[in-house]
Design an enzyme around this catalytic site. Structure first.
Site, PDB file in Angstrom:
ATOM      1  N   CYS A 199       0.804  -1.226   0.000  1.00 16.51           N
ATOM      2  CA  CYS A 199       0.000   0.000   0.000  1.00 16.51           C
ATOM      3  C   CYS A 199       0.837   1.277   0.000  1.00 16.51           C
ATOM      4  O   CYS A 199       0.296   2.364  -0.138  1.00 16.51           O
ATOM      5  CB  CYS A 199      -0.939   0.022   1.205  1.00 16.51           C
ATOM      6  SG  CYS A 199      -0.033   0.055   2.758  1.00 16.51           S
TER       7      CYS A 199
ATOM      8  N   CYS B 250      -0.964  -4.903   6.790  1.00 13.68           N
ATOM      9  CA  CYS B 250      -0.807  -3.732   7.668  1.00 13.68           C
ATOM     10  C   CYS B 250      -0.154  -4.142   8.986  1.00 13.68           C
ATOM     11  O   CYS B 250       0.686  -3.414   9.523  1.00 13.68           O
ATOM     12  CB  CYS B 250      -2.158  -3.086   7.954  1.00 13.68           C
ATOM     13  SG  CYS B 250      -3.181  -2.908   6.490  1.00 13.68           S
TER      14      CYS B 250
HETATM   15 FE1  FES Z   1      -1.415   0.628   4.362  1.00 17.70          FE
HETATM   16 FE2  FES Z   1      -2.935  -0.526   6.174  1.00 17.70          FE
HETATM   17  S1  FES Z   1      -3.500  -0.011   4.151  1.00 17.70           S
HETATM   18  S2  FES Z   1      -0.908   0.075   6.359  1.00 17.70           S
END
Ligand code: FES
Length: 214
Positions: free
Chosen positions: A36, A107
């Site tokens: 992400c 995450c």
């Molecule tokens: Fe990036 Fe959770 S979506 S750390």
């Protein structure tokens, strides 16, 4: 709105424990998630005799799951020895939090790897890593992939901000890193400090020189 989070996740997200940054830490890591692009920084202090973590803080630029995981793992790790803390996994964190949605596993992995890297950073600085890897281009690139390019929010390797890496072998090595910024750029100094921080502590490195473009 119904959220896919347990009460405990929401509590740690809304009131995260151990947030911040320790000045002059014994171990530090900045980790980014390839999934992400979010980042976490973790700093810790370790008692030299007992090897117990006496203080630990994190800063998250990630989502609610990431903040909650950072909060819970720092809570679990505080007071533990570094060997015990290394065993904390994303699974430990997720169980402790009453579960996390599967799509959010990366995450908590991100928070846990920042803890492991900060411990590794401490061990390398202390010279307690067994058979440490020699510093070569691959290691330099791996270390620098934890330095953020402030212009994009992604790391300096992926974004080609580093244009050249030279390693001079001697008893101890000198590493020269060329950066695609001019010296008077507003972020030049930050990038330079972070590059030095990632490489200077290595067991076989004597000097790190950061060069900017003319
Ligand atoms: Fe990036 Fe959770 S979506 S750390």
């Amino acid at each position: 709105m119904r959220l896919p989070y347990s009460e405990k996740v929401l509590d740690h997200f809304k009131n995260p424990r151990n947030v911040g940054e320790i000045e002059d830490p014994d171990g530090k890591a900045v980790e980014g998630s390839p999934a992400c692009g979010d980042m976490v920084q973790l700093t810790l202090k370790v008692d030299e005799k007992t090897r117990k973590i006496t203080d630990i803080k994190f800063k998250s630029y990630g989502c609610a799951s990431n903040i909650a995981t950072g909060s819970i793992i720092t809570e679990i790790a505080k007071g533990k020895t570094i060997d015990e803390a290394k065993k904390i996994s994303w699974k430990t964190a997720s169980e402790e939090l009453g579960g996390l949605p599967a799509v959010k596993a990366h995450c908590s992995v991100l928070a846990v790897s920042s803890l492991r890297e900060a411990i590794r950073n401490y061990e390398e600085k202390q010279g307690i890593v067994k058979d440490p890897e020699p510093t070569n281009e691959k290691v330099v690139k791996r270390r620098l992939s934890h330095v953020m390019n402030p212009l994009t929010g992604l790391d300096v390797i992926r974004t080609n901000l580093i244009t050249d890496i030279k390693i001079t072998n001697g008893e101890k090595k000198t590493i020269e890193v060329s950066v695609d910024l001019t010296e008077d750029h507003q972020y030049a100094n930050n990038v330079k400090e972070e590059i030095k921080e990632k490489l200077e502590y290595r067991h076989d490195v004597e000097k790190v020189i950061v060069r900017f473009k003319e």
